[in-house]
Design a protein around this motif. Structure first.
Motif, PDB file in Angstrom:
ATOM      1  N   ASP A  87       1.260   8.224  -3.918  1.00 43.31           N
ATOM      2  CA  ASP A  87       1.453   7.653  -2.578  1.00 43.31           C
ATOM      3  C   ASP A  87       1.144   8.642  -1.458  1.00 43.31           C
ATOM      4  O   ASP A  87       0.447   8.300  -0.497  1.00 43.31           O
ATOM      5  CB  ASP A  87       2.881   7.128  -2.421  1.00 43.31           C
TER       6      ASP A  87
ATOM      7  N   THR B  96       0.906   3.414   2.276  1.00 42.26           N
ATOM      8  CA  THR B  96       1.468   3.494   3.622  1.00 42.26           C
ATOM      9  C   THR B  96       2.710   2.629   3.738  1.00 42.26           C
ATOM     10  O   THR B  96       3.739   3.056   4.279  1.00 42.26           O
ATOM     11  CB  THR B  96       0.428   3.055   4.657  1.00 42.26           C
ATOM     12  N   ASP B  97       2.633   1.409   3.221  1.00 42.58           N
ATOM     13  CA  ASP B  97       3.779   0.504   3.272  1.00 42.58           C
ATOM     14  C   ASP B  97       4.971   1.088   2.512  1.00 42.58           C
ATOM     15  O   ASP B  97       6.110   1.021   2.977  1.00 42.58           O
ATOM     16  CB  ASP B  97       3.409  -0.858   2.666  1.00 42.58           C
TER      17      ASP B  97
ATOM     18  N   GLU C 244      -9.208   7.293   9.297  1.00 47.74           N
ATOM     19  CA  GLU C 244      -9.216   6.782  10.663  1.00 47.74           C
ATOM     20  C   GLU C 244     -10.247   7.495  11.525  1.00 47.74           C
ATOM     21  O   GLU C 244     -10.625   7.003  12.589  1.00 47.74           O
ATOM     22  CB  GLU C 244      -7.821   6.955  11.289  1.00 47.74           C
TER      23      GLU C 244
ATOM     24  N   LYS D 115       6.525   3.868   4.517  1.00 50.98           N
ATOM     25  CA  LYS D 115       7.207   3.331   5.693  1.00 50.98           C
ATOM     26  C   LYS D 115       8.554   2.722   5.304  1.00 50.98           C
ATOM     27  O   LYS D 115       9.543   2.847   6.028  1.00 50.98           O
ATOM     28  CB  LYS D 115       6.334   2.264   6.362  1.00 50.98           C
TER      29      LYS D 115
ATOM     30  N   SER E 272       0.835  -1.192   0.000  1.00 49.69           N
ATOM     31  CA  SER E 272       0.000   0.000   0.000  1.00 49.69           C
ATOM     32  C   SER E 272       0.870   1.243   0.000  1.00 49.69           C
ATOM     33  O   SER E 272       2.092   1.183   0.185  1.00 49.69           O
ATOM     34  CB  SER E 272      -0.889   0.002   1.251  1.00 49.69           C
TER      35      SER E 272
ATOM     36  N   LYS F 172      -2.617   9.278  -1.129  1.00 49.95           N
ATOM     37  CA  LYS F 172      -3.329   8.132  -0.554  1.00 49.95           C
ATOM     38  C   LYS F 172      -3.045   8.007   0.943  1.00 49.95           C
ATOM     39  O   LYS F 172      -3.921   7.639   1.723  1.00 49.95           O
ATOM     40  CB  LYS F 172      -2.921   6.853  -1.282  1.00 49.95           C
ATOM     41  N   LEU F 173      -1.817   8.325   1.332  1.00 53.78           N
ATOM     42  CA  LEU F 173      -1.468   8.271   2.746  1.00 53.78           C
ATOM     43  C   LEU F 173      -2.216   9.335   3.533  1.00 53.78           C
ATOM     44  O   LEU F 173      -2.727   9.070   4.622  1.00 53.78           O
ATOM     45  CB  LEU F 173       0.039   8.453   2.917  1.00 53.78           C
ATOM     46  N   TYR F 174      -2.311  10.542   2.979  1.00 55.93           N
ATOM     47  CA  TYR F 174      -3.080  11.587   3.651  1.00 55.93           C
ATOM     48  C   TYR F 174      -4.532  11.152   3.839  1.00 55.93           C
ATOM     49  O   TYR F 174      -5.116  11.346   4.909  1.00 55.93           O
ATOM     50  CB  TYR F 174      -3.049  12.877   2.824  1.00 55.93           C
TER      51      TYR F 174
ATOM     52  N   HIS G 258      -5.667   8.102   3.956  1.00 56.50           N
ATOM     53  CA  HIS G 258      -5.681   7.005   4.930  1.00 56.50           C
ATOM     54  C   HIS G 258      -5.743   7.567   6.346  1.00 56.50           C
ATOM     55  O   HIS G 258      -6.489   7.065   7.200  1.00 56.50           O
ATOM     56  CB  HIS G 258      -4.434   6.136   4.754  1.00 56.50           C
ATOM     57  N   ASP G 259      -4.975   8.626   6.613  1.00 57.87           N
ATOM     58  CA  ASP G 259      -4.997   9.246   7.938  1.00 57.87           C
ATOM     59  C   ASP G 259      -6.372   9.810   8.247  1.00 57.87           C
ATOM     60  O   ASP G 259      -6.881   9.680   9.362  1.00 57.87           O
ATOM     61  CB  ASP G 259      -3.950  10.354   8.014  1.00 57.87           C
TER      62      ASP G 259
END
Length: 284
Positions: A145, A45-46, A156, A49, A43, A148-150, A152-153
């Motif tokens: 990326d 996120t992955d 939540e 990271k 993903s 998509k990460l933003y 994803h946050d």
């Protein structure tokens, strides 16, 4: 020492083991295929990271291209108002894509593009190892990326159904941004700065007189602007952070001579239009 050596195995058991071994051998390719195919792609996120960002560019460095990008917002809103008056809020991706492509300004003249190329050449002389690391990271992760990460946050903090819908909508906006920017680039055929001057990117091994890749409008700029317009509407209190990341991505494209300023502003205008469209047809 092999403690099993010398043991007399019953014939029936030996036969059973033999049959089992054959069966397992037959099934093994299928098992391997199943395990392999079940592996998911990493993903966003992955990916981040595994490859966290280095020190990025300063606010001072990115300020000018950020202002140029911000200037496209009002233009995009005015243009999209025309689309909405005619088409309302119904989704029609094909018609919108054709219309949006026509809103991208004509490419700059040869003289204007030469002047912009000189800007990239001056910037190239200021490159540092740290700057190259930042630009490389932003080029790699700045298309999709980080956005998509933003999201994803943000997901939540919202109900699952809402989060799923937002993920689908952002994906649709990014896909459209890539499609339209690529179509316009193929139509207008403006060579990237490092094609016009191969010394700007010797790692690309461009032959003098090459024609591609084409850089007007910037795909990175289109994707970033579409994402910022969409995400900023979902979470207005984080809009400034999104614009900061957009400006980092845009500056990186100038820094490594992937684009000139007009590539960036054309892409930003197009991306803002796409963001407006996705927000409207999704009822936001």
């Amino acid at each position: 020492m092999n403690v099993l050596r010398g043991v007399k195995w019953p014939y029936a058991l030996v036969a059973l083991l033999a049959v089992g071994a054959v069966a397992l051998g037959a099934l093994r390719p299928q098992l391997v295929t199943t395990v392999t195919s079940s592996k998911k792609k990493p993903s966003a996120t992955d990916k981040i990271k595994q490859d966290p960002p280095p020190t990025l560019f300063t606010d001072h460095e990115i300020a000018a291209i950020g202002r140029a990008a911000d200037d496209q917002r009002e233009k995009a809103d005015a243009l999209f108002a025309q689309w909405r008056r005619t088409h309302g809020t119904t989704r029609d991706d094909k018609a919108f894509a054709a219309w949006a492509a026509r809103q991208v300004p004509a490419p700059p003249t040869a003289a204007q593009r030469t002047a912009e190329l000189h800007q990239d050449q001056r910037l190239a002389r200021t490159r540092t190892a740290a700057g190259k690391r930042a630009a490389t990271w932003l080029e790699l992760h700045g298309k999709k990326d980080v956005w998509k990460l933003y999201l994803h946050d943000q997901r939540e903090l919202v109900p699952a159904r809402q989060g799923t819908a937002e993920k689908t909508e952002l994906k649709a906006a990014l896909k459209m941004a890539k499609t339209i920017s690529d179509q316009v680039a193929a139509r207008d055929k403006q060579p990237a700065p490092y094609v016009l001057d191969p010394t700007l990117r010797p790692d690309k091994h461009i032959q003098p007189g090459g024609k591609g890749p084409y850089s007007y409008p910037s795909r990175h700029a289109t994707l970033s602007a579409a994402a910022v317009t969409y995400l900023g509407s979902l979470s207005p209190h984080r809009a400034e952070e999104y614009r900061w990341m957009r400006d980092e991505v845009l500056y990186s494209r100038l820094y490594m001579a992937g684009h000139v300023t007009s590539d960036i502003t054309a892409g930003t205008l197009l991306g803002d239009l796409i963001g407006d469209y996705e927000l409207t047809v999704s009822g936001r």
